[in-house]
Design a protein around this motif. Structure first.
Motif, PDB file in Angstrom:
ATOM      1  N   ALA A   1      11.336   4.399  -5.327  1.00  0.00           N
ATOM      2  CA  ALA A   1      12.236   5.106  -4.410  1.00  0.00           C
ATOM      3  C   ALA A   1      11.533   5.469  -3.110  1.00  0.00           C
ATOM      4  CB  ALA A   1      12.787   6.361  -5.083  1.00  0.00           C
ATOM      5  N   GLU A   2      10.306   5.958  -3.216  1.00  0.00           N
ATOM      6  CA  GLU A   2       9.561   6.343  -2.015  1.00  0.00           C
ATOM      7  C   GLU A   2       9.250   5.135  -1.139  1.00  0.00           C
ATOM      8  OE1 GLU A   2       7.326  10.226  -4.026  1.00  0.00           O
ATOM      9  OE2 GLU A   2       6.294   8.288  -3.889  1.00  0.00           O
ATOM     10  N   GLN A   3       8.888   4.032  -1.763  1.00  0.00           N
ATOM     11  CA  GLN A   3       8.598   2.821  -0.996  1.00  0.00           C
ATOM     12  C   GLN A   3       9.855   2.299  -0.314  1.00  0.00           C
ATOM     13  OE1 GLN A   3       5.768   1.693  -0.174  1.00  0.00           O
ATOM     14  NE2 GLN A   3       4.276   1.660  -1.818  1.00  0.00           N
ATOM     15  N   ARG A   4      10.960   2.283  -1.016  1.00  0.00           N
ATOM     16  CA  ARG A   4      12.197   1.777  -0.420  1.00  0.00           C
ATOM     17  C   ARG A   4      12.650   2.644   0.751  1.00  0.00           C
ATOM     18  NH1 ARG A   4      16.563  -0.315  -4.762  1.00  0.00           N
ATOM     19  NH2 ARG A   4      17.574  -0.706  -2.752  1.00  0.00           N
TER      20      ARG A   4
ATOM     21  N   PHE B   1       0.851  -1.177   0.000  1.00  0.00           N
ATOM     22  CA  PHE B   1       0.000   0.000   0.000  1.00  0.00           C
ATOM     23  C   PHE B   1       0.898   1.241   0.000  1.00  0.00           C
ATOM     24  CE2 PHE B   1      -2.605  -3.152   2.578  1.00  0.00           C
ATOM     25  CZ  PHE B   1      -3.317  -3.596   1.472  1.00  0.00           C
ATOM     26  N   MET B   2       0.295   2.406   0.191  1.00  0.00           N
ATOM     27  CA  MET B   2       1.096   3.622   0.294  1.00  0.00           C
ATOM     28  C   MET B   2       2.097   3.473   1.436  1.00  0.00           C
ATOM     29  SD  MET B   2       0.206   5.555  -2.215  1.00  0.00           S
ATOM     30  CE  MET B   2       0.903   7.159  -1.793  1.00  0.00           C
ATOM     31  N   PRO B   3       3.224   4.178   1.365  1.00  0.00           N
ATOM     32  CA  PRO B   3       4.291   3.962   2.356  1.00  0.00           C
ATOM     33  C   PRO B   3       3.852   4.070   3.805  1.00  0.00           C
ATOM     34  CG  PRO B   3       5.134   5.250   0.533  1.00  0.00           C
ATOM     35  CD  PRO B   3       3.657   5.110   0.303  1.00  0.00           C
ATOM     36  N   ASP B   4       2.881   4.953   4.112  1.00  0.00           N
ATOM     37  CA  ASP B   4       2.457   5.106   5.504  1.00  0.00           C
ATOM     38  C   ASP B   4       1.402   4.091   5.920  1.00  0.00           C
ATOM     39  OD1 ASP B   4       0.409   6.167   3.984  1.00  0.00           O
ATOM     40  OD2 ASP B   4       0.284   8.080   5.059  1.00  0.00           O
ATOM     41  N   VAL B   5       1.058   3.149   5.019  1.00  0.00           N
ATOM     42  CA  VAL B   5       0.093   2.090   5.346  1.00  0.00           C
ATOM     43  C   VAL B   5       0.774   0.722   5.393  1.00  0.00           C
ATOM     44  CG1 VAL B   5      -2.066   0.953   4.680  1.00  0.00           C
ATOM     45  CG2 VAL B   5      -1.799   3.431   4.349  1.00  0.00           C
ATOM     46  N   GLY B   6       1.720   0.458   4.480  1.00  0.00           N
ATOM     47  CA  GLY B   6       2.524  -0.753   4.594  1.00  0.00           C
ATOM     48  C   GLY B   6       2.275  -1.796   3.539  1.00  0.00           C
TER      49      GLY B   6
ATOM     50  N   SER C   1      13.059  -3.719  -6.690  1.00  0.00           N
ATOM     51  CA  SER C   1      14.326  -3.753  -7.421  1.00  0.00           C
ATOM     52  C   SER C   1      14.204  -3.084  -8.784  1.00  0.00           C
ATOM     53  CB  SER C   1      14.787  -5.205  -7.605  1.00  0.00           C
ATOM     54  OG  SER C   1      13.948  -5.898  -8.523  1.00  0.00           O
ATOM     55  N   LEU C   2      12.989  -2.655  -9.143  1.00  0.00           N
ATOM     56  CA  LEU C   2      12.795  -1.935 -10.400  1.00  0.00           C
ATOM     57  C   LEU C   2      13.416  -0.545 -10.293  1.00  0.00           C
ATOM     58  CD1 LEU C   2       9.077  -2.971 -11.039  1.00  0.00           C
ATOM     59  CD2 LEU C   2      11.093  -3.805 -12.275  1.00  0.00           C
ATOM     60  N   PRO C   3      13.609   0.146 -11.409  1.00  0.00           N
ATOM     61  CA  PRO C   3      14.216   1.479 -11.355  1.00  0.00           C
ATOM     62  C   PRO C   3      13.507   2.387 -10.356  1.00  0.00           C
ATOM     63  CG  PRO C   3      14.055   0.738 -13.622  1.00  0.00           C
ATOM     64  CD  PRO C   3      13.331  -0.287 -12.799  1.00  0.00           C
ATOM     65  N   PRO C   4      14.265   3.208  -9.621  1.00  0.00           N
ATOM     66  CA  PRO C   4      13.699   4.013  -8.539  1.00  0.00           C
ATOM     67  C   PRO C   4      12.549   4.922  -8.962  1.00  0.00           C
ATOM     68  CG  PRO C   4      16.093   4.294  -8.647  1.00  0.00           C
ATOM     69  CD  PRO C   4      15.710   3.395  -9.764  1.00  0.00           C
ATOM     70  N   GLU C   5      12.583   5.373 -10.219  1.00  0.00           N
ATOM     71  CA  GLU C   5      11.553   6.304 -10.685  1.00  0.00           C
ATOM     72  C   GLU C   5      10.266   5.602 -11.127  1.00  0.00           C
ATOM     73  OE1 GLU C   5      14.131   5.244 -14.251  1.00  0.00           O
ATOM     74  OE2 GLU C   5      14.420   5.659 -12.106  1.00  0.00           O
TER      75      GLU C   5
ATOM     76  N   SER D   1      10.584   4.641   2.745  1.00  0.00           N
ATOM     77  CA  SER D   1       9.703   4.927   3.875  1.00  0.00           C
ATOM     78  C   SER D   1       8.514   4.006   4.071  1.00  0.00           C
ATOM     79  CB  SER D   1       9.199   6.375   3.767  1.00  0.00           C
ATOM     80  OG  SER D   1       8.523   6.594   2.536  1.00  0.00           O
ATOM     81  N   ASN D   2       8.411   2.899   3.327  1.00  0.00           N
ATOM     82  CA  ASN D   2       7.293   1.982   3.623  1.00  0.00           C
ATOM     83  C   ASN D   2       7.445   1.468   5.055  1.00  0.00           C
ATOM     84  OD1 ASN D   2       5.944  -0.806   3.818  1.00  0.00           O
ATOM     85  ND2 ASN D   2       5.105   0.000   1.910  1.00  0.00           N
ATOM     86  N   ILE D   3       6.418   1.624   5.864  1.00  0.00           N
ATOM     87  CA  ILE D   3       6.533   1.341   7.295  1.00  0.00           C
ATOM     88  C   ILE D   3       6.753  -0.135   7.602  1.00  0.00           C
ATOM     89  CG2 ILE D   3       5.199   3.372   7.981  1.00  0.00           C
ATOM     90  CD1 ILE D   3       2.778   1.497   8.362  1.00  0.00           C
ATOM     91  N   HIS D   4       6.459  -1.020   6.650  1.00  0.00           N
ATOM     92  CA  HIS D   4       6.637  -2.453   6.881  1.00  0.00           C
ATOM     93  C   HIS D   4       7.873  -3.029   6.207  1.00  0.00           C
ATOM     94  CE1 HIS D   4       1.999  -3.008   7.568  1.00  0.00           C
ATOM     95  NE2 HIS D   4       2.602  -2.416   8.590  1.00  0.00           N
ATOM     96  N   ILE D   5       8.295  -2.457   5.070  1.00  0.00           N
ATOM     97  CA  ILE D   5       9.275  -3.178   4.262  1.00  0.00           C
ATOM     98  C   ILE D   5      10.245  -2.227   3.568  1.00  0.00           C
ATOM     99  CG2 ILE D   5       7.877  -3.283   2.146  1.00  0.00           C
ATOM    100  CD1 ILE D   5       8.662  -6.328   2.041  1.00  0.00           C
ATOM    101  N   HIS D   6      10.601  -1.125   4.228  1.00  0.00           N
ATOM    102  CA  HIS D   6      11.597  -0.218   3.681  1.00  0.00           C
ATOM    103  C   HIS D   6      12.960  -0.905   3.662  1.00  0.00           C
ATOM    104  CE1 HIS D   6      13.186   0.451   7.745  1.00  0.00           C
ATOM    105  NE2 HIS D   6      11.925   0.578   8.143  1.00  0.00           N
TER     106      HIS D   6
END
Length: 284
Positions: free
Chosen positions: A218-221, A163-168, A191-195, A223-228
């Protein structure tokens, strides 16, 4: 080619559906459509689906695919209705047969488990096209065995992997689910390109934030609260297992699963002209 992506958010189920195309008059795909369903009355409506129909007609699009990222447990698919209105082939991951089999006992279904209700079963990493846009079906199991993420141009539609980074991330306690497998699936996507743009299937925003559904690798890597980045598989599995044990079943899981494992097809009317869903008691 960067696809044009129109999102349709359903606040009742927190589901985001998409129409993906390359411009007026081009071929398009519909992803994760919603059939409105009122669990209190058992009534269905097509308001969400009709918004998509209107968009397709307004832009002169030719629908070639009706894609499902997985057999959803939180809403009913509108794929059959959209196929009747717009055409297109209903596609899902080949792992749907495992989901059909897993729920066969609960629903007392004795029919086939071959996925033939769908028009196409995508194999892992299978490539396909939406008009001029190259696409690929990425097998991302863990939430269910059948989950597919669709990479379309520079965008990936991730289904319920994250989900969105603040949801996980999604739960893994449904039949055939696995937190360890989901970890590997999400890391593959990250592992896909950051953009790379990532489009969510749901958003459950924390208080103070409106619904959103687009982020990046990039954003998920970061700040995702579960799997950054930095979260190990063991840490993720421990977190996900503990968290899943506290979750109640989705409100629509029993109506949704029995419809969605049949490509969204509602049961045939009985001799009184009424359709009936099966609600097993004390079975899950």
């Amino acid at each position: 080619m960067e696809p044009i992506i129109q999102a349709f958010f359903d606040p009742d189920t927190s589901t985001v559906s998409y129409v993906v195309h390359s411009g007026a008059g081009s071929d398009c795909a519909v992803i994760d459509s919603v059939l409105d369903f009122d669990p209190k009355s058992g009534r269905t409506r097509t308001a969400n689906a009709d918004r998509m129909v209107d968009y397709v007609h307004e832009h002169g699009l030719n629908t070639v695919w009706l894609l499902e990222t997985h057999a959803h447990a939180d809403h009913l698919s509108a794929a059959p209705y959209l196929k009747k209105k717009l055409g297109g082939r209903v596609g899902i991951g080949a792992g749907i047969t495992a989901v059909q089999k897993a729920f066969s006992h609960v629903l007392n279904r004795r029919d086939r488990f071959d996925g033939m209700e769908f028009d196409h079963l995508f194999q892992p990493d299978e490539e396909f096209h939406i008009g001029a846009i190259k696409a690929q079906a990425l097998h991302v199991p863990g939430h269910t065995p059948a989950d597919m993420a669709y990479r379309i141009g520079d965008a990936v539609f991730v289904g319920d992997t994250m989900f969105m980074p603040d949801v996980g991330t999604a739960r893994c306690d449904f039949p055939g689910g696995s937190a360890a497998t989901l970890y590997q699936s999400v890391r593959r996507l990250l592992s896909l390109p950051p953009e790379t743009r990532l489009f969510m299937c749901h958003d459950y925003p924390p208080a103070g934030r409106t619904a959103q559904w687009v982020t990046t690798v990039a954003e998920q890597r970061a700040s995702n609260i579960h799997i950054h980045d930095g979260v190990s598989e063991q840490q993720f599995v421990e977190m996900r297992t503990k968290r899943d044990a506290t979750l109640s079943m989705p409100t629509l899981i029993l109506p949704a699963i029995q419809v969605n494992i049949s490509a969204g097809k509602l049961p045939e009317p009985e001799d009184n002209g009424v359709r009936y869903l099966r609600i097993p008691l004390d079975a899950i």
